[in-house]
Design a protein around this motif. Sequence first.
Motif, PDB file in Angstrom:
ATOM      1  N   SER A   1       0.844  -1.202   0.000  1.00 53.42           N
ATOM      2  CA  SER A   1       0.000   0.000   0.000  1.00 53.42           C
ATOM      3  C   SER A   1       0.874   1.245   0.000  1.00 53.42           C
ATOM      4  CB  SER A   1      -0.909  -0.003   1.235  1.00 53.42           C
ATOM      5  OG  SER A   1      -0.126   0.103   2.422  1.00 53.42           O
ATOM      6  N   GLY A   2       0.237   2.394  -0.200  1.00 55.88           N
ATOM      7  CA  GLY A   2       0.915   3.669  -0.030  1.00 55.88           C
ATOM      8  C   GLY A   2       1.945   4.006  -1.089  1.00 55.88           C
ATOM      9  N   LEU A   3       1.758   3.551  -2.324  1.00 56.54           N
ATOM     10  CA  LEU A   3       2.697   3.879  -3.393  1.00 56.54           C
ATOM     11  C   LEU A   3       2.663   5.379  -3.671  1.00 56.54           C
ATOM     12  CD1 LEU A   3       4.649   2.905  -5.669  1.00 56.54           C
ATOM     13  CD2 LEU A   3       2.612   2.692  -7.131  1.00 56.54           C
ATOM     14  N   ARG A   4       3.836   6.020  -3.625  1.00 59.31           N
ATOM     15  CA  ARG A   4       3.869   7.470  -3.833  1.00 59.31           C
ATOM     16  C   ARG A   4       5.233   7.906  -4.345  1.00 59.31           C
ATOM     17  NH1 ARG A   4       4.810  12.374  -0.977  1.00 59.31           N
ATOM     18  NH2 ARG A   4       5.573  11.314   0.900  1.00 59.31           N
ATOM     19  N   GLN A   5       5.228   8.888  -5.264  1.00 60.11           N
ATOM     20  CA  GLN A   5       6.473   9.470  -5.747  1.00 60.11           C
ATOM     21  C   GLN A   5       7.040  10.396  -4.682  1.00 60.11           C
ATOM     22  OE1 GLN A   5       6.335  10.989  -9.751  1.00 60.11           O
ATOM     23  NE2 GLN A   5       8.076  12.364  -9.425  1.00 60.11           N
ATOM     24  N   VAL A   6       8.363  10.299  -4.440  1.00 61.78           N
ATOM     25  CA  VAL A   6       9.007  11.069  -3.383  1.00 61.78           C
ATOM     26  C   VAL A   6       9.767  12.258  -3.937  1.00 61.78           C
ATOM     27  CG1 VAL A   6      10.715  10.971  -1.513  1.00 61.78           C
ATOM     28  CG2 VAL A   6       9.186   9.032  -1.915  1.00 61.78           C
ATOM     29  N   THR A   7      10.544  12.065  -5.015  1.00 55.43           N
ATOM     30  CA  THR A   7      11.355  13.150  -5.573  1.00 55.43           C
ATOM     31  C   THR A   7      10.832  13.526  -6.958  1.00 55.43           C
ATOM     32  OG1 THR A   7      12.942  11.643  -6.609  1.00 55.43           O
ATOM     33  CG2 THR A   7      13.381  12.322  -4.334  1.00 55.43           C
ATOM     34  N   SER A   8      11.170  14.730  -7.386  1.00 51.77           N
ATOM     35  CA  SER A   8      10.664  15.198  -8.685  1.00 51.77           C
ATOM     36  C   SER A   8      11.611  16.213  -9.316  1.00 51.77           C
ATOM     37  CB  SER A   8       9.271  15.812  -8.527  1.00 51.77           C
ATOM     38  OG  SER A   8       9.307  16.854  -7.558  1.00 51.77           O
ATOM     39  N   GLY A   9      12.919  16.033  -9.133  1.00 49.68           N
ATOM     40  CA  GLY A   9      13.877  16.966  -9.705  1.00 49.68           C
ATOM     41  C   GLY A   9      13.855  16.967 -11.218  1.00 49.68           C
ATOM     42  N   ALA A  10      14.291  18.055 -11.810  1.00 45.13           N
ATOM     43  CA  ALA A  10      14.214  18.211 -13.262  1.00 45.13           C
ATOM     44  C   ALA A  10      15.027  17.157 -13.997  1.00 45.13           C
ATOM     45  CB  ALA A  10      14.689  19.613 -13.653  1.00 45.13           C
ATOM     46  N   SER A  11      16.184  16.789 -13.451  1.00 50.74           N
ATOM     47  CA  SER A  11      17.022  15.791 -14.118  1.00 50.74           C
ATOM     48  C   SER A  11      16.796  14.383 -13.592  1.00 50.74           C
ATOM     49  CB  SER A  11      18.507  16.158 -13.970  1.00 50.74           C
ATOM     50  OG  SER A  11      18.886  16.167 -12.614  1.00 50.74           O
ATOM     51  N   GLY A  12      15.955  14.237 -12.579  1.00 47.34           N
ATOM     52  CA  GLY A  12      15.649  12.925 -12.043  1.00 47.34           C
ATOM     53  C   GLY A  12      16.567  12.512 -10.911  1.00 47.34           C
ATOM     54  N   GLU A  13      16.261  11.367 -10.294  1.00 48.30           N
ATOM     55  CA  GLU A  13      17.037  10.833  -9.173  1.00 48.30           C
ATOM     56  C   GLU A  13      17.055   9.310  -9.262  1.00 48.30           C
ATOM     57  OE1 GLU A  13      14.911  14.508  -8.463  1.00 48.30           O
ATOM     58  OE2 GLU A  13      14.069  12.484  -8.565  1.00 48.30           O
ATOM     59  N   ASN A  14      18.137   8.691  -8.751  1.00 44.01           N
ATOM     60  CA  ASN A  14      18.191   7.237  -8.697  1.00 44.01           C
ATOM     61  C   ASN A  14      19.133   6.794  -7.578  1.00 44.01           C
ATOM     62  OD1 ASN A  14      20.706   7.729  -9.824  1.00 44.01           O
ATOM     63  ND2 ASN A  14      20.188   6.915 -11.844  1.00 44.01           N
ATOM     64  N   TYR A  15      19.350   5.464  -7.464  1.00 45.08           N
ATOM     65  CA  TYR A  15      20.222   4.849  -6.464  1.00 45.08           C
ATOM     66  C   TYR A  15      19.937   5.358  -5.045  1.00 45.08           C
ATOM     67  CZ  TYR A  15      22.871   3.186 -10.478  1.00 45.08           C
ATOM     68  OH  TYR A  15      23.244   2.586 -11.648  1.00 45.08           O
ATOM     69  N   PRO A  16      18.759   5.073  -4.501  1.00 39.94           N
ATOM     70  CA  PRO A  16      18.441   5.554  -3.148  1.00 39.94           C
ATOM     71  C   PRO A  16      19.161   4.753  -2.069  1.00 39.94           C
ATOM     72  CG  PRO A  16      16.678   4.143  -3.944  1.00 39.94           C
ATOM     73  CD  PRO A  16      17.650   4.304  -5.087  1.00 39.94           C
ATOM     74  N   ASP A  17      19.336   5.373  -0.911  1.00 38.62           N
ATOM     75  CA  ASP A  17      19.733   4.690   0.312  1.00 38.62           C
ATOM     76  C   ASP A  17      19.109   5.451   1.473  1.00 38.62           C
ATOM     77  OD1 ASP A  17      20.844   2.692   1.809  1.00 38.62           O
ATOM     78  OD2 ASP A  17      22.805   3.628   1.993  1.00 38.62           O
ATOM     79  N   VAL A  18      18.918   4.750   2.594  1.00 41.86           N
ATOM     80  CA  VAL A  18      18.288   5.333   3.772  1.00 41.86           C
ATOM     81  C   VAL A  18      19.225   5.136   4.951  1.00 41.86           C
ATOM     82  CG1 VAL A  18      16.271   5.314   5.282  1.00 41.86           C
ATOM     83  CG2 VAL A  18      16.005   4.792   2.853  1.00 41.86           C
ATOM     84  N   SER A  19      19.416   6.184   5.755  1.00 43.69           N
ATOM     85  CA  SER A  19      20.269   6.060   6.934  1.00 43.69           C
ATOM     86  C   SER A  19      19.667   5.057   7.905  1.00 43.69           C
ATOM     87  CB  SER A  19      20.451   7.423   7.605  1.00 43.69           C
ATOM     88  OG  SER A  19      19.197   7.972   8.001  1.00 43.69           O
TER      89      SER A  19
END
Length: 737
Positions: A558-576
Motif C-alpha cells: 500500500s501507499g505507493l507514492r512518488q518522493v522526488t521530482s527533480g528536473a534531471s531525475g534521481e536514482n540509487y536511493p539509500d536510507v540512513s
Amino acid sequence: MRSDINNLVDFDQFRVDTRKAVLWFDGELVDVPMKAVELLSVLVRRPGEVVSKERLLAEVWGEAFVEESVLSQNIYRLRKIFRESGVESDLILTVPRRGYMFVGTIDSAEFEEISIEHERIERTLIVEDDRKTGAAVPSRRVFAGSGTVVAGLLLVFVAVLVAAGVWYRQGDDRSALAPIIEDVQFERVTESGRAIEPAISRDNRNIAYVRSGEDEHSIVLRNVATGSETIVVGPKDHELASLSFSADSNNLYYIAREKDQPDSTVYKVPLFGGTERKLLSGVRHFVSVSPSGKRLAYVRYDAGENRSNLMESDADGLNERKIATRTPPEFYHDWNTYPAWSPDETRIVMPAHSQPGGSRMTSESYLVEIDVRTGTEIRIKHPGWNGIRNAFWTKNGDSLIVSARESADSFAQLWLLSYPSGEAKRITNDTNDYRDFKLSEDSNTIVAANMSSSSDVFVLDLEDPSEVRQLTKQALANYGRWGLDWMPNGDHVVVVKNEGRNDGNLYKIDVATGEEKQLTFFERSSVLGPRAAPDGTVYFATDKNGKWHIWKINGDGSGLRQVTSGASGENYPDVSSDGRYLYFSRPGRAPTGIWRRLLPDGVDEKLESKATGPVRISPTNPELLVSVFYARETMYPWTVVVDDLNDAEAPRNLFFEPENHSIAWDQTGSGLYYGKKSLNVSNLWFMPLDGAAARQITNYDKGKVIGVVVSKDGKRLALSRETTVSNLLLIRGFNRK
C-alpha cells in the motif's frame, strides 16, 4: 510446477525449459546437446503417450535427413543423464515398433495444463489488428515441440487467449506486428555454454570464438565442416574479445583488456604458424576490419576533452587518422560495439545515442552513417528501437543485419533492416539475447552467441557461510540483478524481479517459505535499488513516468507514492540506519553527485562529496559513505571509494570494482561485502576498512555474485547470483531476395 507461460516442466529433481531447450537438475544447468533437450521436450509435453519415431524425427530435426540411430543415441544420452543423477526407474520407455513414452511423474495440475496447451498451440492463430487500417495480421501456425525458433512468448500467450475464446487486440504493440522472416534455419555449433564473441572466416571454413572459463578467456578456432577445435590464444586471465578474420582468413584480429584497465589493446595472430603482434593500444573498445582487409576502424576516448573519436588506420595499426568526433550529450556506443564498414569502404555505421539530462523520455538510441572521408554524419532510418548493440552491412549494401531491443523489457534480437527505406523484419523472435554476432562475407550466414541469463536469491548464515538456502528458482526471470534488501524484521527480502531485459517490479519474499508477494505492478518500466527503512517503508527508483525518480511503498504493497521530482531525475536511493535521511544520485551517463533529504518531506541538499554514486551509508555513522565512483579522467574510472562528509580530503580509494556495482556494509561499519569482479565466476568477499587484506567468503565454481545485502541484525546475507549460458548458432535462410 509450471511457469505462467507454460514452458517449464518439473519432474523428479529435473526442470526442462521446452522453449529454450535447457535442462536443469536440482537447480544446476545440465551440459546436454540441444537436440536431446528438444527431444525430451516433445516427450514431456505428452506424458504417458506413445510418440512415434517418425513424429519425433519430424518435430526435432524437421526436414533434415537424419538416421534413426541419431534418435536412439539421444534417447540413450537422456537415460544416462537420468541414471547418473540418481533416478533408478526409467523415465523414458521404449515401446517396440511404436516409439517412446515419457513415464516420469508430473503432478495432475501440470498434466492438465500441458494437455490444454498442446491442443491450443496446434490451432491456427488468428490475431485481429485493432488499428485504424483494419488490416488483419496474417495467421501463423505453430506446432508444439518444434525445434525451429518460430514464435516468441507473445504468440504463446495469444494462443492461450484464442483457445479460451478471447480475442487479443494488438493495439500499439509493434513487436507483434513486426514481420518475421519465415523458414530461417538454426544450427547449434557449441554445447559448452561458455562460447561468446564469435567470428566467421571470409572463406566460411572456420569460426573463431572466445571460450570463457572460471576466470580466464581463450580464443578457439573451430572448423565448420569437421567440428575440430584448436586454441589459438590463451588461456589468459583477462578479457579477450572483438574477433575478426583478415581478408585471406589466415590471421585473426582481437582485443585484450587487462584487469583494471578501461581501454583495450589490439593484436593480430597468425592462425597457422607465426608470431602474434601488438598493433594498437588505448582503444575503446572493439575494432573492425574493412572488406578489403587493408583498414581498421575503432574508437578512442579523449578524457581531457571528454569526447569520443572514431578512428581509422591501416591493417597494421599505422597511419592513424581521425574520422569523426562526438561530445556529450551525443555519444557513440563505444562499448562492445563494432564500427561497421560499408562494402565500398566509403561509410561506417555506428550505434549511437543522445542523452540530454539522462531522461528516458529524451534519451534516444539510433544508427548513424558516417562518411569516412569527410566525417559527415547522418541518421539511418529504422524502427524506434530501445537499444542497438551492433549492425553489419550485407554484401550488396542494400540492407544491414542489426542486433536491437524493441523495448526496455525485451531482449536483443536480430533484424534484417532494408537500406535506405528503414523497413525491418525479424530474423529471431525468442527470449534469448543475440547481442554478439557476425555476418559472413557472402551475407548468407550469421554466427551468433545465443545467450540466456537468470539470477536467483540465496540466503547464507555469516557464522557458517556453507549454510545456504535458495529462495527462488525461476529460469525465465532475474531476481536481484537490479537490487534487493532485507526488510527490518528479517523475515522477508524485498527484491526487483524482471523477466525482460530492463523491466522490473518489486516483490517481497518470505525467507522461511519462499512465498512471493508482488508489491508494484508497473508495465514496461524499470525498477532499481530498493532500500528498506526501519519503519518498513521501501524506497526505490523507477522510470515509470518516463524519468528516473525515487518512489516509496509500504511493505504490504500500500501507499505507493512518488518522493522526488527533480528536473534531471534521481536514482540509487539509500536510507540512513536511523531512518532520518534519504540519499540518492542524479542520473546521467555517469552519476553526478550525492544528494540528501530529511525525511519525510525535507529539502534536497547536495553533499560536499566528490563521490558520485551509487552510495551506501555506514550503519554506524551517517556521515560516512561508500560509493562506486566514476572518475572520467583516471585510467581506471570505476572503483569503490570511502568518503567522510566531515573531512575535506579526497575520498579514500579502495581500488576495486565490485560485480554489478553492488556493495554492502557489515552492521558494525568495519568493512564491505561484495562480489569480486571476474570474467565468468565471481565469489563473495569481505574488505576490512582497517587496512587488513580482503578475504574470500564463498567458493562457488559457477555463476556470479551480482547483489549482496546484510540483514539488519548482521547475522545473514542475501545474495543474488547470476548464471549465463551462451552457445553459438549458425543462422541461414534470412537473406532471400
